[in-house]
Scaffold this active site. Structure first.
Site, PDB file in Angstrom:
ATOM      1  N   GLU A   1      -0.933  -8.051   5.652  1.00  7.49           N
ATOM      2  CA  GLU A   1      -0.636  -8.261   7.077  1.00  7.49           C
ATOM      3  C   GLU A   1      -1.889  -8.202   7.949  1.00  7.49           C
ATOM      4  OE1 GLU A   1      -0.368  -5.579   5.439  1.00  7.49           O
ATOM      5  OE2 GLU A   1      -0.795  -3.843   6.699  1.00  7.49           O
TER       6      GLU A   1
ATOM      7  N   CYS B   1       0.836  -1.208   0.000  1.00 12.49           N
ATOM      8  CA  CYS B   1       0.000   0.000   0.000  1.00 12.49           C
ATOM      9  C   CYS B   1       0.875   1.263   0.000  1.00 12.49           C
ATOM     10  CB  CYS B   1      -0.982  -0.074   1.156  1.00 12.49           C
ATOM     11  SG  CYS B   1      -2.454   0.898   0.836  1.00 12.49           S
TER      12      CYS B   1
ATOM     13  N   HIS C   1      -3.374  -4.844   1.925  1.00 17.79           N
ATOM     14  CA  HIS C   1      -2.704  -5.068   3.214  1.00 17.79           C
ATOM     15  C   HIS C   1      -2.654  -6.555   3.577  1.00 17.79           C
ATOM     16  CE1 HIS C   1      -2.312  -0.969   5.035  1.00 17.79           C
ATOM     17  NE2 HIS C   1      -3.175  -0.690   4.073  1.00 17.79           N
TER      18      HIS C   1
HETATM   19  N1  GLN Z   1      -3.696   6.430   0.965  1.00 17.10           N
HETATM   20  C1  GLN Z   1      -2.431   6.167   1.540  1.00 17.10           C
HETATM   21  C2  GLN Z   1      -1.327   6.978   0.878  1.00 17.10           C
HETATM   22  O1  GLN Z   1      -1.554   7.556  -0.116  1.00 17.10           O
HETATM   23  C3  GLN Z   1      -2.082   4.697   1.473  1.00 17.10           C
HETATM   24  C4  GLN Z   1      -3.073   3.942   2.296  1.00 17.10           C
HETATM   25  C5  GLN Z   1      -2.544   2.719   2.928  1.00 17.10           C
HETATM   26  O2  GLN Z   1      -1.332   2.485   3.028  1.00 17.10           O
HETATM   27  N2  GLN Z   1      -3.446   1.940   3.422  1.00 17.10           N
HETATM   28  O3  GLN Z   1      -0.247   7.014   1.381  1.00 17.10           O
END
Ligand code: GLN
Length: 204
Positions: free
Chosen positions: A165, A79, A163
């Site tokens: 995890e 992410c 995610h």
């Molecule tokens: N929206 C977040 C970002 O732009 C990422 C979201 C996440 O890691 N769950 O950094």
């Protein structure tokens, strides 16, 4: 039994504890990384999800940006961690993403990710997830959501827009540890012959 793998988890902000828990459950030694010297001796590194702007700002503050660019082992980015590694940020991964492109926070969702070569899909937790906009030629797609890449591999980098995890399915972390083990063994293979090997040659 072989020695446990040493895996660092960047612990500036975000879901680093959850990654550490999964990695420990899979038998790895985990180091929470907050300063560059903590990268020394690691076999692999995880950049967790969180808020990429905050992670990038703190990484610059502690000089971890340069240190991560100099780290030669496998890296798992999830992410926000994937965003930090992309072409527009650290530039280690040959891909571009659109941040928050699946909608607003209320549109965070869970969905089945189709894994290449596996019958059983993987439940993906998507939280304001980045959407992959462009992939370099050398990047392979390992997981898709509705035909779009959400889990990819670029050489020693494994990148997920969700995610892994936050569920009990450990397949993404297991795949990452396999990459780490493979690279650690390559390193061993290129070491000079050991005394043991010398003895065998002399005795033969
Ligand atoms: N929206 C977040 C970002 O732009 C990422 C979201 C996440 O890691 N769950 O950094």
């Amino acid at each position: 039994m072989s020695a446990p793998l040493n895996i660092g988890v960047l612990a500036l902000q975000g879901a680093f504890r959850e990654h550490a828990r999964v990695l420990r459950a899979l038998g790895a030694e985990v180091v929470e990384v907050r300063v560059p010297s903590q990268l020394d001796g690691l076999d692999g590194l995880v950049l967790p999800g969180g808020e990429s702007t905050t992670i990038v700002r703190l990484a610059e503050l502690y000089r971890l940006d340069e240190a991560i660019c100099g780290f030669a082992g496998p890296i798992l980015g999830t992410c926000a961690g994937m965003i930090v590694l992309d072409r527009e940020h650290l530039g280690l991964a040959d891909l571009s993403v659109d941040r928050n492109a699946y909608g607003r926070q209320v549109r965070s969702f869970e969905a089945d990710v189709d894994l290449a070569g596996e019958a059983e899909p993987l439940r993906g937790v998507f939280i304001r997830a980045p959407r992959i906009r462009a992939l370099g030629d050398g990047v392979s797609v390992l997981g898709e959501l509705d035909g779009e890449p959400v889990l990819v591999r670029d050489g020693r980098l494994l990148l997920a827009s969700f995610h892994p995890e936050l569920t009990d399915d450990t397949r993404v972390h297991e795949r990452f540890l396999e990459m780490v083990r493979a690279q650690a063994h390559e390193g061993e293979a290129s070491l000079p012959p050991t005394n043991g090997k010398e003895e065998i040659r002399v005795g033969a």
